[in-house]
Motif scaffolding. Structure first.
Motif, short mmCIF file in Angstrom:
data_model
loop_
_atom_site.label_atom_id
_atom_site.label_comp_id
_atom_site.label_asym_id
_atom_site.label_seq_id
_atom_site.Cartn_x
_atom_site.Cartn_y
_atom_site.Cartn_z
N ALA A 1 86.53 28.30 0.04
CA ALA A 1 87.67 27.61 0.65
C ALA A 1 87.38 27.45 2.13
CB ALA A 1 88.94 28.42 0.45
N LEU A 2 87.83 26.35 2.67
CA LEU A 2 87.68 26.11 4.10
C LEU A 2 88.74 26.94 4.81
CD1 LEU A 2 86.39 24.49 6.38
CD2 LEU A 2 88.09 22.72 5.97
N ASP A 3 88.29 27.93 5.54
CA ASP A 3 89.20 28.79 6.30
C ASP A 3 88.79 28.69 7.76
OD1 ASP A 3 91.07 30.64 7.07
OD2 ASP A 3 89.86 32.37 6.49
N PHE A 4 89.38 27.76 8.44
CA PHE A 4 89.02 27.48 9.82
C PHE A 4 90.31 27.28 10.60
CE2 PHE A 4 87.68 25.05 13.44
CZ PHE A 4 86.36 25.37 13.65
N PRO A 5 90.85 28.39 11.15
CA PRO A 5 92.10 28.26 11.90
C PRO A 5 91.97 27.21 13.01
CG PRO A 5 91.51 30.56 11.60
CD PRO A 5 90.33 29.74 11.13
N GLY A 6 92.96 26.36 13.10
CA GLY A 6 92.97 25.33 14.14
C GLY A 6 92.05 24.16 13.86
N ILE A 7 91.59 24.00 12.62
CA ILE A 7 90.64 22.93 12.29
C ILE A 7 91.16 21.55 12.69
CG2 ILE A 7 91.42 22.68 9.90
CD1 ILE A 7 87.78 22.40 10.67
N GLY B 1 87.42 19.19 17.52
CA GLY B 1 86.81 17.87 17.69
C GLY B 1 86.31 17.31 16.36
N TYR B 2 86.15 16.01 16.33
CA TYR B 2 85.72 15.32 15.11
C TYR B 2 84.47 15.97 14.54
CZ TYR B 2 84.48 11.35 12.07
OH TYR B 2 84.17 10.55 10.99
N ASP B 3 83.45 16.18 15.39
CA ASP B 3 82.18 16.71 14.90
C ASP B 3 82.32 18.12 14.33
OD1 ASP B 3 82.67 17.49 17.56
OD2 ASP B 3 80.55 17.83 17.96
N THR B 4 83.16 18.94 14.95
CA THR B 4 83.37 20.30 14.45
C THR B 4 84.10 20.28 13.11
OG1 THR B 4 83.41 21.14 16.71
CG2 THR B 4 84.38 22.54 15.01
N ARG B 5 85.13 19.44 13.02
CA ARG B 5 85.84 19.31 11.74
C ARG B 5 84.89 18.81 10.66
NH1 ARG B 5 89.51 16.35 14.85
NH2 ARG B 5 89.01 14.51 13.63
N TRP B 6 84.08 17.83 11.02
CA TRP B 6 83.14 17.24 10.08
C TRP B 6 82.17 18.30 9.55
CZ3 TRP B 6 77.90 16.64 9.49
CH2 TRP B 6 77.48 15.69 8.55
N VAL B 7 81.60 19.10 10.45
CA VAL B 7 80.65 20.12 10.02
C VAL B 7 81.32 21.12 9.08
CG1 VAL B 7 79.24 22.08 10.80
CG2 VAL B 7 79.07 19.87 11.98
N ALA B 8 82.50 21.59 9.45
CA ALA B 8 83.19 22.56 8.60
C ALA B 8 83.44 21.98 7.21
CB ALA B 8 84.51 22.97 9.25
N ARG B 9 83.87 20.76 7.16
CA ARG B 9 84.17 20.13 5.86
C ARG B 9 82.91 19.80 5.08
NH1 ARG B 9 89.02 17.17 8.90
NH2 ARG B 9 90.60 18.72 8.41
N PHE B 10 81.86 19.38 5.78
CA PHE B 10 80.59 19.05 5.12
C PHE B 10 79.97 20.31 4.52
CE2 PHE B 10 76.03 18.05 5.04
CZ PHE B 10 76.05 16.83 4.37
N VAL B 11 79.96 21.39 5.28
CA VAL B 11 79.40 22.65 4.76
C VAL B 11 80.25 23.17 3.61
CG1 VAL B 11 78.85 25.05 5.35
CG2 VAL B 11 78.20 23.19 6.91
#
Length: 129
Positions: A65-71, A75-85
């Protein structure tokens, strides 16, 4: 035309070497060379390989599960990496491809790939510590 598995691995290794050296320009050049040779499909393969490096040992599909507080504020690139991984970890190729295509369409793929390379290096360094 897509790369062979060995070529994809070699390209991912070149990206990681550049990222480990802290050379963002060389990371960008490495991805550009992949795109020139085999299009976005080749760059996707390298990005998927970097995600595999971050995740490490295989996990059962669908268990992450994507557990990234404040996702949503990241920034776009950080959200993208979290979701891609997360897509990689859940063996969700369709979502990975959709994310990749959206970043390309938004003109933000280079920044996302650079962040992915940096995140992969940070993960490797944290494991080594």
């Amino acid at each position: 035309m897509t790369d062979s598995p060995q070529q994809t691995f070699d390209d991912a290794t070149a990206v990681l070497r550049s990222a480990l050296a802290g050379d963002g320009d060389a990371v960008t050049v490495a991805f550009d060379e992949v795109v020139d040779r085999s299009g976005l499909a080749g760059a996707y393969g390298v990005a998927w390989c970097l995600a595999a490096t971050m995740v490490g040992d295989p996990v059962p599909p669908g268990t992450c599960a994507l557990d990234f507080p404040g996702i949503d504020e990241a920034g776009y690139d950080t959200r993208w990496v979290a979701r891609f991984v997360s897509a990689y970890a859940n063996a969700d190729d369709d979502t990975g491809e959709a994310l990749f295509g959206a970043a390309a369409a938004d003109g933000l793929l280079p920044e996302c790939l650079l962040t992915l390379a940096g995140s992969t290096v940070a993960t490797l360094r944290s494991r080594a510590a």
